[in-house]
Design an enzyme around this catalytic site. Sequence first.
Site, PDB file in Angstrom:
ATOM      1  N   ASP A  18       0.822  -1.215   0.000  1.00  0.00           N
ATOM      2  CA  ASP A  18       0.000   0.000   0.000  1.00  0.00           C
ATOM      3  C   ASP A  18       0.855   1.265   0.000  1.00  0.00           C
ATOM      4  O   ASP A  18       1.973   1.270   0.518  1.00  0.00           O
ATOM      5  CB  ASP A  18      -0.927  -0.015   1.229  1.00  0.00           C
ATOM      6  CG  ASP A  18      -2.099   0.934   1.078  1.00  0.00           C
ATOM      7  OD1 ASP A  18      -2.399   1.347  -0.058  1.00  0.00           O
ATOM      8  OD2 ASP A  18      -2.712   1.280   2.106  1.00  0.00           O
ATOM      9  N   ASN A  66     -10.607  -2.546  -6.154  1.00  0.00           N
ATOM     10  CA  ASN A  66      -9.804  -1.518  -6.832  1.00  0.00           C
ATOM     11  C   ASN A  66     -10.359  -1.112  -8.199  1.00  0.00           C
ATOM     12  O   ASN A  66      -9.937  -0.103  -8.768  1.00  0.00           O
ATOM     13  CB  ASN A  66      -8.332  -1.945  -6.960  1.00  0.00           C
ATOM     14  CG  ASN A  66      -7.550  -1.853  -5.662  1.00  0.00           C
ATOM     15  OD1 ASN A  66      -6.648  -2.649  -5.395  1.00  0.00           O
ATOM     16  ND2 ASN A  66      -7.879  -0.872  -4.827  1.00  0.00           N
ATOM     17  N   ARG A 180      -5.479  -2.049   8.444  1.00  0.00           N
ATOM     18  CA  ARG A 180      -6.682  -2.823   8.095  1.00  0.00           C
ATOM     19  C   ARG A 180      -6.307  -3.848   7.043  1.00  0.00           C
ATOM     20  O   ARG A 180      -5.258  -3.753   6.405  1.00  0.00           O
ATOM     21  CB  ARG A 180      -7.793  -1.888   7.597  1.00  0.00           C
ATOM     22  CG  ARG A 180      -7.384  -0.999   6.423  1.00  0.00           C
ATOM     23  CD  ARG A 180      -8.562  -0.174   5.892  1.00  0.00           C
ATOM     24  NE  ARG A 180      -8.113   0.792   4.902  1.00  0.00           N
ATOM     25  CZ  ARG A 180      -7.908   2.090   5.155  1.00  0.00           C
ATOM     26  NH1 ARG A 180      -8.108   2.567   6.367  1.00  0.00           N
ATOM     27  NH2 ARG A 180      -7.489   2.897   4.197  1.00  0.00           N
ATOM     28  N   GLU A 193       0.810 -13.147  12.604  1.00  0.00           N
ATOM     29  CA  GLU A 193       1.294 -11.970  13.327  1.00  0.00           C
ATOM     30  C   GLU A 193       1.180 -10.789  12.370  1.00  0.00           C
ATOM     31  O   GLU A 193       1.497 -10.920  11.185  1.00  0.00           O
ATOM     32  CB  GLU A 193       2.758 -12.167  13.748  1.00  0.00           C
ATOM     33  CG  GLU A 193       2.966 -13.291  14.742  1.00  0.00           C
ATOM     34  CD  GLU A 193       2.256 -13.045  16.072  1.00  0.00           C
ATOM     35  OE1 GLU A 193       2.207 -11.886  16.515  1.00  0.00           O
ATOM     36  OE2 GLU A 193       1.739 -14.013  16.663  1.00  0.00           O
TER      37      GLU A 193
HETATM   38  C1  IPE Z   1      -5.500  -2.647  -0.567  1.00  0.00           C
HETATM   39  O1  IPE Z   1      -5.138  -1.329  -0.680  1.00  0.00           O
HETATM   40  C2  IPE Z   1      -5.382  -3.312  -1.881  1.00  0.00           C
HETATM   41  C3  IPE Z   1      -4.025  -3.449  -2.400  1.00  0.00           C
HETATM   42  C4  IPE Z   1      -2.943  -3.055  -1.806  1.00  0.00           C
HETATM   43  C5  IPE Z   1      -3.938  -4.071  -3.667  1.00  0.00           C
HETATM   44  P1  IPE Z   1      -6.230  -0.170  -0.925  1.00  0.00           P
HETATM   45  O2  IPE Z   1      -5.440   1.085  -1.030  1.00  0.00           O
HETATM   46  O3  IPE Z   1      -7.099  -0.521  -2.055  1.00  0.00           O
HETATM   47  O4  IPE Z   1      -7.070  -0.263   0.413  1.00  0.00           O
HETATM   48  P2  IPE Z   1      -7.986   0.820   1.123  1.00  0.00           P
HETATM   49  O5  IPE Z   1      -8.939   1.342   0.099  1.00  0.00           O
HETATM   50  O6  IPE Z   1      -7.088   1.892   1.649  1.00  0.00           O
HETATM   51  O7  IPE Z   1      -8.649   0.054   2.235  1.00  0.00           O
HETATM   52  C1  IPE Z   2      -1.229   0.230  -3.568  1.00  0.00           C
HETATM   53  O1  IPE Z   2      -1.024   1.601  -3.559  1.00  0.00           O
HETATM   54  C2  IPE Z   2      -1.377  -0.354  -4.947  1.00  0.00           C
HETATM   55  C3  IPE Z   2      -2.756  -0.649  -5.368  1.00  0.00           C
HETATM   56  C4  IPE Z   2      -3.794  -0.723  -4.583  1.00  0.00           C
HETATM   57  C5  IPE Z   2      -2.976  -0.898  -6.788  1.00  0.00           C
HETATM   58  P1  IPE Z   2      -2.247   2.603  -3.634  1.00  0.00           P
HETATM   59  O2  IPE Z   2      -2.579   2.829  -5.055  1.00  0.00           O
HETATM   60  O3  IPE Z   2      -3.353   2.116  -2.787  1.00  0.00           O
HETATM   61  O4  IPE Z   2      -1.622   3.929  -3.023  1.00  0.00           O
HETATM   62  P2  IPE Z   2      -2.309   4.890  -1.973  1.00  0.00           P
HETATM   63  O5  IPE Z   2      -2.747   4.036  -0.830  1.00  0.00           O
HETATM   64  O6  IPE Z   2      -3.460   5.525  -2.690  1.00  0.00           O
HETATM   65  O7  IPE Z   2      -1.244   5.849  -1.604  1.00  0.00           O
HETATM   66 MG    MG Z   3      -3.981   2.391  -0.868  1.00  0.00          MG
END
Ligand code: IPE
Ligand code: IPE
Ligand code: MG
Length: 227
Positions: A18, A66, A180, A193
């Site tokens: 993330d 996503n 989360r 863990e």
């Molecule tokens: C979780 O991250 C999904 C991936 C890392 C692929 P998100 O960025 O989509 O999760 P939320 O929306 O913050 O919960």
């Molecule tokens: C994780 O990074 C990758 C995917 C969910 C595809 P994010 O795209 O969720 O990046 P943030 O959380 O918006 O910074």
């Molecule tokens: Mg994210």
Amino acid sequence: MKNVTSTNIPHHVAIILDGNGRWAKRLGQPRSYGHYMGGRNLFRIAKACQKIGIQKLTVYAFSTENWKRPKDEIEYLMSKPVELYQENKERIQEIDYKVTFAGRKDRIPKNLLDVMAEIEEKTKQNQGFELTICADYGAYDEIITAVNQLEKPITKEMIEEKLMVKEPVDLLIRTSGEQRLSNFLLWQVSYAEFYFAKVHWPAFNERQLQKAMKAYQKRHRRFGGIK
Ligand code: IPE
Ligand code: IPE
Ligand code: MG
């Protein structure tokens, strides 16, 4: 490796990758740049996990939720890997571990599915370490799909046999400070863990991995018993 003991290495590590977008934004770059650098980092960290002696790494790359993102971001995520694969095809031989994919196969564009199948095929003979990339993966979808294939009376073993990710997770890492699961491996993390790193995924390096390992090695896992 400094301060990471070679005993008590987690067998199965899972990472929620993330923070790509936020990392890029901080640098004044588009979100896509974060995804690009995050993708490169995945192979660096997989190598580091293999070196430490971890057997299995499962990463969350794209969730079933996503698809809610803007069209141009989805388009980038679905097309860039194909382009990079075509450009670096011969380098697949450098991957000395198994790469597999978990998730729905009915929504990802055909050309990306083909690349995924090709990567699986070309790495399937590799022994030892395995990297599983979860794409269009969601744990609700995984569990519902598993259960729908079964006839009652259903047992734990029967469900596990049908899950896309079959082994329990020992250590779950999420980068970027969020605490989360976001629908990742709900079943498999029952006794995992949890470790939350503040850094965004593209900045999660070998040193961060070491910190997570050290934290894991200090934990006392009891599985409901008494130690
Ligand atoms: C979780 O991250 C999904 C991936 C890392 C692929 P998100 O960025 O989509 O999760 P939320 O929306 O913050 O919960
Ligand atoms: C994780 O990074 C990758 C995917 C969910 C595809 P994010 O795209 O969720 O990046 P943030 O959380 O918006 O910074
Ligand atoms: Mg994210």
